[in-house]
Design a protein around this motif. Structure first.
Motif, PDB file in Angstrom:
ATOM      1  N   TYR A  54       0.834  -1.205   0.000  1.00  0.00           N
ATOM      2  CA  TYR A  54       0.000   0.000   0.000  1.00  0.00           C
ATOM      3  C   TYR A  54       0.870   1.257   0.000  1.00  0.00           C
ATOM      4  O   TYR A  54       0.635   2.206  -0.756  1.00  0.00           O
ATOM      5  CB  TYR A  54      -0.925  -0.006   1.224  1.00  0.00           C
ATOM      6  CG  TYR A  54      -1.869   1.177   1.276  1.00  0.00           C
ATOM      7  CD1 TYR A  54      -3.132   1.104   0.693  1.00  0.00           C
ATOM      8  CD2 TYR A  54      -1.511   2.366   1.904  1.00  0.00           C
ATOM      9  CE1 TYR A  54      -4.003   2.188   0.732  1.00  0.00           C
ATOM     10  CE2 TYR A  54      -2.373   3.455   1.941  1.00  0.00           C
ATOM     11  CZ  TYR A  54      -3.618   3.351   1.355  1.00  0.00           C
ATOM     12  OH  TYR A  54      -4.475   4.434   1.386  1.00  0.00           O
ATOM     13  N   GLN A  55       1.896   1.236   0.834  1.00  0.00           N
ATOM     14  CA  GLN A  55       2.762   2.414   0.978  1.00  0.00           C
ATOM     15  C   GLN A  55       3.542   2.695  -0.309  1.00  0.00           C
ATOM     16  O   GLN A  55       3.739   3.858  -0.683  1.00  0.00           O
ATOM     17  CB  GLN A  55       3.723   2.201   2.143  1.00  0.00           C
ATOM     18  CG  GLN A  55       4.379   3.482   2.649  1.00  0.00           C
ATOM     19  CD  GLN A  55       5.048   3.263   3.994  1.00  0.00           C
ATOM     20  OE1 GLN A  55       5.338   2.138   4.387  1.00  0.00           O
ATOM     21  NE2 GLN A  55       5.293   4.348   4.704  1.00  0.00           N
ATOM     22  N   ARG A  80      -2.794   0.421   7.135  1.00  0.00           N
ATOM     23  CA  ARG A  80      -2.528   0.365   5.694  1.00  0.00           C
ATOM     24  C   ARG A  80      -3.053  -0.927   5.077  1.00  0.00           C
ATOM     25  O   ARG A  80      -3.577  -0.924   3.960  1.00  0.00           O
ATOM     26  CB  ARG A  80      -1.030   0.507   5.432  1.00  0.00           C
ATOM     27  CG  ARG A  80      -0.468   1.881   5.795  1.00  0.00           C
ATOM     28  CD  ARG A  80       0.976   2.036   5.343  1.00  0.00           C
ATOM     29  NE  ARG A  80       1.525   3.321   5.755  1.00  0.00           N
ATOM     30  CZ  ARG A  80       2.382   3.499   6.753  1.00  0.00           C
ATOM     31  NH1 ARG A  80       2.825   2.448   7.437  1.00  0.00           N
ATOM     32  NH2 ARG A  80       2.820   4.703   7.067  1.00  0.00           N
ATOM     33  N   SER A  97      -0.089   5.011  -1.678  1.00  0.00           N
ATOM     34  CA  SER A  97       0.332   6.179  -0.894  1.00  0.00           C
ATOM     35  C   SER A  97       1.086   7.209  -1.731  1.00  0.00           C
ATOM     36  O   SER A  97       1.311   8.331  -1.281  1.00  0.00           O
ATOM     37  CB  SER A  97       1.214   5.750   0.288  1.00  0.00           C
ATOM     38  OG  SER A  97       0.437   5.116   1.285  1.00  0.00           O
ATOM     39  N   THR A  98       1.476   6.822  -2.944  1.00  0.00           N
ATOM     40  CA  THR A  98       2.219   7.749  -3.801  1.00  0.00           C
ATOM     41  C   THR A  98       1.308   8.559  -4.723  1.00  0.00           C
ATOM     42  O   THR A  98       1.785   9.464  -5.411  1.00  0.00           O
ATOM     43  CB  THR A  98       3.235   6.989  -4.666  1.00  0.00           C
ATOM     44  OG1 THR A  98       2.544   6.156  -5.616  1.00  0.00           O
ATOM     45  CG2 THR A  98       4.144   6.117  -3.808  1.00  0.00           C
ATOM     46  N   ARG A 116      -4.850  10.880  -1.283  1.00  0.00           N
ATOM     47  CA  ARG A 116      -4.588   9.874  -0.259  1.00  0.00           C
ATOM     48  C   ARG A 116      -5.727   9.860   0.759  1.00  0.00           C
ATOM     49  O   ARG A 116      -6.395  10.871   0.964  1.00  0.00           O
ATOM     50  CB  ARG A 116      -3.271  10.169   0.469  1.00  0.00           C
ATOM     51  CG  ARG A 116      -2.059  10.234  -0.440  1.00  0.00           C
ATOM     52  CD  ARG A 116      -0.821  10.560   0.349  1.00  0.00           C
ATOM     53  NE  ARG A 116       0.351  10.775  -0.515  1.00  0.00           N
ATOM     54  CZ  ARG A 116       1.545  11.071  -0.070  1.00  0.00           C
ATOM     55  NH1 ARG A 116       1.759  11.196   1.238  1.00  0.00           N
ATOM     56  NH2 ARG A 116       2.553  11.254  -0.912  1.00  0.00           N
TER      57      ARG A 116
END
Length: 207
Positions: free
Chosen positions: A141-142, A171, A146-147, A151
């Motif tokens: 996820y990160q 997350r 997340s990018t 968000r």
């Protein structure tokens, strides 16, 4: 009620369940295992024959998603005022984020590859909620969602959110919410349905 509407109701229940569990984690640092486990397993269930199978099978999915179904019924019924505003915000954010994700095919492909890796990794553990599995999903996820410019903004008690294992659970559950949002869309769900098809959604949830 059609089978499509039934399966849409299942997917929406999972979205709302993920949203509420994120709210619980952010505020208290914990969430019930029996409500979290089906969502984590759903991420690793790639080749399923139906929405029921993704969330535990014909006999278990109702119990597994009972929290999300109750909140969805409140949201689309007369008891919307009883729904935690944060839960509603997270649910709508998940649907919106999944819609944005569709515009990034390379990211979708990367997520698919990571899920396969995590699925193979999970075979080494008896528990789908092993900390290494949760960390793997959280990392996925990160590194991907997340990018994106949009968000999901999680608000809560910083004492809990700064703890790595809580942040990883948040997350991972957000990823489960994205999985449910994607399923809902694949089953014909549209964002405008949440406003203009409330009665039909409520009927399917009641059924």
């Amino acid at each position: 009620m059609s089978q499509q509407e039934k399966h849409q109701a299942i997917a929406l229940s999972a979205v709302f369940q993920a949203a509420d569990l994120v709210s619980q984690l952010a505020k208290s640092g914990g969430a019930p295992r029996e409500e979290t486990l089906p969502l984590i397993k759903s991420i690793l269930t790639v080749n399923a024959n139906s929405a029921e199978d993704i969330y535990g099978g014909q006999w278990d999915y109702k119990q597994n998603l009972s929290l999300g179904r109750r909140i969805a019924r409140q949201t689309f019924g007369k008891d919307r005022a009883e729904v935690n505003p944060e839960t509603l915000r997270y649910a709508l954010s998940l649907v919106h984020l999944e819609n944005k994700l569709r515009k990034y095919p390379d990211m979708l492909s990367a997520i698919g590859n990571r899920i396969q890796q995590i699925e193979r990794q999970s075979e080494h553990y008896e528990d789908a909620m092993h900390e290494n599995v949760i960390a793997g999903i959280a990392g996925m996820y990160q590194d991907t969602l997340s990018t994106l410019p949009f968000r999901v903004q999680v608000q809560g008690d910083s004492r809990f959110l700064q703890q790595p294992h809580v942040a990883n659970q948040v997350r991972a559950i957000l990823m489960a919410g994205i999985r449910a949002s994607m399923l809902w869309r694949q089953l014909g769900g549209k964002r405008w349905h949440l406003v203009f098809k409330r009665k039909a959604l409520l009927k399917a949830l009641d059924a």
